[in-house]
Design an enzyme around this catalytic site. Structure first.
Site, short mmCIF file in Angstrom:
data_model
loop_
_atom_site.label_atom_id
_atom_site.label_comp_id
_atom_site.label_asym_id
_atom_site.label_seq_id
_atom_site.Cartn_x
_atom_site.Cartn_y
_atom_site.Cartn_z
CG ASP A 1 -2.03 0.89 0.98
OD1 ASP A 1 -2.46 1.34 -0.19
OD2 ASP A 1 -2.91 0.80 1.94
N GLY A 2 0.05 2.32 -0.54
CA GLY A 2 0.93 3.61 -0.49
C GLY A 2 -0.16 4.76 -0.37
CD GLU B 1 -1.32 2.44 -3.59
OE1 GLU B 1 -0.98 1.38 -3.43
OE2 GLU B 1 -2.53 2.74 -3.09
CG ASP C 1 -5.00 -0.52 -1.96
OD1 ASP C 1 -4.52 0.34 -2.59
OD2 ASP C 1 -5.30 -0.32 -0.50
CG HIS D 1 -9.61 0.99 3.76
ND1 HIS D 1 -8.72 0.74 4.55
CD2 HIS D 1 -9.38 2.00 2.86
CE1 HIS D 1 -7.89 1.73 4.75
NE2 HIS D 1 -8.11 2.45 3.53
CG ASP E 1 -4.04 1.66 5.29
OD1 ASP E 1 -4.30 2.60 4.30
OD2 ASP E 1 -4.44 2.17 6.41
#
Length: 220
Positions: free
Chosen positions: A84-85, A123, A145, A199, A209
């Protein structure tokens, strides 16, 4: 126009300066797709006169520590490399996170922070670091994501490469990271680069995250 990060989907969105000037101190939190909906009606209105069903639901960014994520979430895949980013605001300071998990056990994890970046760069950087973490013979899913990042590498980048790293619609953004990620992806032929919903209750997606936003907290 000023840009902000949606606390629900983490996508960047813009708000006209005139709207910000109209409401001094307002900090937009939701893109149009995820604006909390105000429901109207009479169901439940008789309970203490509160009209519970008519009240809007307020969504909040959790920004949980790693320990809080592990305590709260237990869904999603138990194997893979989760990335994640983010940048807050976007562009602005940001971070990335990666966690490699096998059968629910953390094999390795990493995180980083940059003072001036964008959501997409973070990301991409997370995915670059994910493939660096894996041995060449690894056979696992690498999950992001960011559908944009996944599609960039699995669908579009090879064609851009054949065209001399050019595309008809204009310059390729973040080309340095795109090229680095494509090389890492190709160096791990048994790994699958896949998109996963953000999420959605997955423990290790939320963990990644948390790593990506750790720079915003006093506690990891």
């Amino acid at each position: 126009m000023p840009s902000f990060l949606c606390v629900t989907c983490r996508a960047s969105f813009e708000v006209a300066q005139a709207a910000l000037d109209k409401y001094p101190g307002w900090q937009p939190k939701y893109c149009r797709l995820h604006q909390p909906r105000r429901r109207t009606g009479v169901r439940g209105a008789g309970r203490g006169g509160r009209g519970g069903a008519a009240r809007s639901r307020t969504l909040r960014e959790e920004n949980l520590t790693l320990a809080e994520v592990l305590a709260r979430y237990d869904g999603g895949p138990a194997c893979g490399v989760f990335t994640d980013g983010s940048a807050v605001p976007n562009p602005g300071p940001g971070g990335w996170g990666v966690v490699w998990v096998e059968e629910g056990r953390i094999v390795s994890q990493a995180r980083g922070h940059e003072p001036d970046t964008t959501n997409n760069r973070m990301e991409l950087r997370a995915l670059v670091e994910a493939f660096r973490m894996l041995p060449a013979d690894a056979d696992t899913d690498v999950l992001s994501d960011s559908r944009l990042c996944v599609d960039t590498i699995t669908r579009w980048a090879p064609a851009w490469e054949r065209a001399g790293w050019k595309r008809k619609t204009g310059p390729i953004r973040n080309l340095d990271l795109v090229r680095e990620l494509l090389a890492g992806y190709r160096a791990h032929p048994a790994c699958r680069l896949r998109w996963t919903a953000a999420h959605a209750g997955g423990r290790w997606n939320e963990y990644a995250d948390s790593l990506a936003t750790a720079w915003m907290r006093p506690t990891l």
